[in-house]
Design an enzyme around this catalytic site. Sequence first.
Site, PDB file in Angstrom:
ATOM      1  CG  ASP A   1      -8.432  -9.458  -3.135  1.00  0.00           C
ATOM      2  OD1 ASP A   1      -9.153  -8.935  -2.271  1.00  0.00           O
ATOM      3  OD2 ASP A   1      -8.370  -9.059  -4.309  1.00  0.00           O
TER       4      ASP A   1
ATOM      5  CE  LYS B   1      -9.873  -0.240  -9.368  1.00  0.00           C
ATOM      6  NZ  LYS B   1     -10.976  -0.664  -8.553  1.00  0.00           N
TER       7      LYS B   1
ATOM      8  CG  ASP C   1      -5.441  -5.024  -3.263  1.00  0.00           C
ATOM      9  OD1 ASP C   1      -5.533  -6.246  -3.465  1.00  0.00           O
ATOM     10  OD2 ASP C   1      -5.905  -4.169  -4.042  1.00  0.00           O
TER      11      ASP C   1
END
Length: 359
Positions: A110, A161, A222
Amino acid sequence: MTQAILLVGGQGTRLRPLTISTPKPMLPVAGFPCTEHQIARAREAGIDRIVLGTSYRAEVFEDYFSTRDLGVEIVYAVETEPLGTGGAIRNAAQYLTCDPDEPVVIFNGDVLTGLDIDGLVSKWRTAHADVALYLTRVADPRAFGLVPTDSDGQVIAFTEKPTTPEEIVTDQINAGCYVFRRSVIDRIPAGRVVSVERETFPELLDTNANVIGVVDDGYWLDLGNPLAFAQGSRDLVRGLAPTPLLSGRTGEAVIDSSAQVDPSASIIGGSYIGANVVIGAHAVIDGSIVYDGARLESHSHVSDSIIGVNAFVGSGCVITQAVIAEDVHLGSRNEILAGVRIFPNAQIADSTIRFSSDR
Ligand code: GTP
């Protein structure tokens, strides 16, 4: 020749409702599934065999690619239960035919990139690395995996993250493409869920493996959420994101030859108009994707949005940074603003949704 694994088994939850019927990597961006753009770029880089690691709606990939000759051998590694990114790589590796010391290029399904794939493999080779990671720099890295490197390019940590300011030690992030030595893949545990980002990479560092980061400042995006997805499509249409599939066709818009666009309509800003779309008089489609069979009536104004397959948009509608899913019927003079997602088959009467009195 190098072999590759393409990870395409995720659920794509951030792109719902578009991903209810179509897996994210198979949603067309600028008229072709992201997976097809990636396969075309991989082929240009000399990759001749690609294992697709599928899970969610696996059949959609095989149905599509079995009817096309992309000049690459495509093999399917289907997971009956999703195995996570690392488990998927391990599962796909059973279909590789290369030797243990050879490189395997792995792509997340992706991301759109201008990465020099060949260059990444060369750097992996020169460094005698176990793994080479493609890194990019972003202004706000909080939604990504941080990958700081030392002055020799050796990876020193993986922080998925980051949440606290202390954790944000670099602007370099994992850009979703790796070169693995084949034998390193064979060491990932088989038959269970493994995250390559949270488990495999940290373990490689703990065992002093040779893991290098290669920063490439070329195009990277992304396609995880609807706004980014629409942006990716317009960057492809405008030629900002490289793809062999649109060569010679890039510009302000790409319009399928079967679409009927009224001469007074404006299709601008890198919009993509799919097959059998009908666009009425004085409509403005700016920086948007209009999927096959959709119909937009006169004076509709669509910007930075995605209009699903066979959707109907009545006259005078204003749609900005929104998603209208397949088979929606949107009556006239509705105003759909940023972040709104209308689910498949919804029927919305005329003038039902309005946010200002001056239109
Ligand atoms: P979100 O649900 O919106 O986060 O998207 P996603 O499901 O695609 O997850 P994410 O963006 O983190 O996945 C990165 C890449 O790995 C994508 O190309 C996914 O298709 C792929 N991927 C994620 N999980 C799996 C899995 O369990 N199996 C396989 N084969 N691929 C996966």
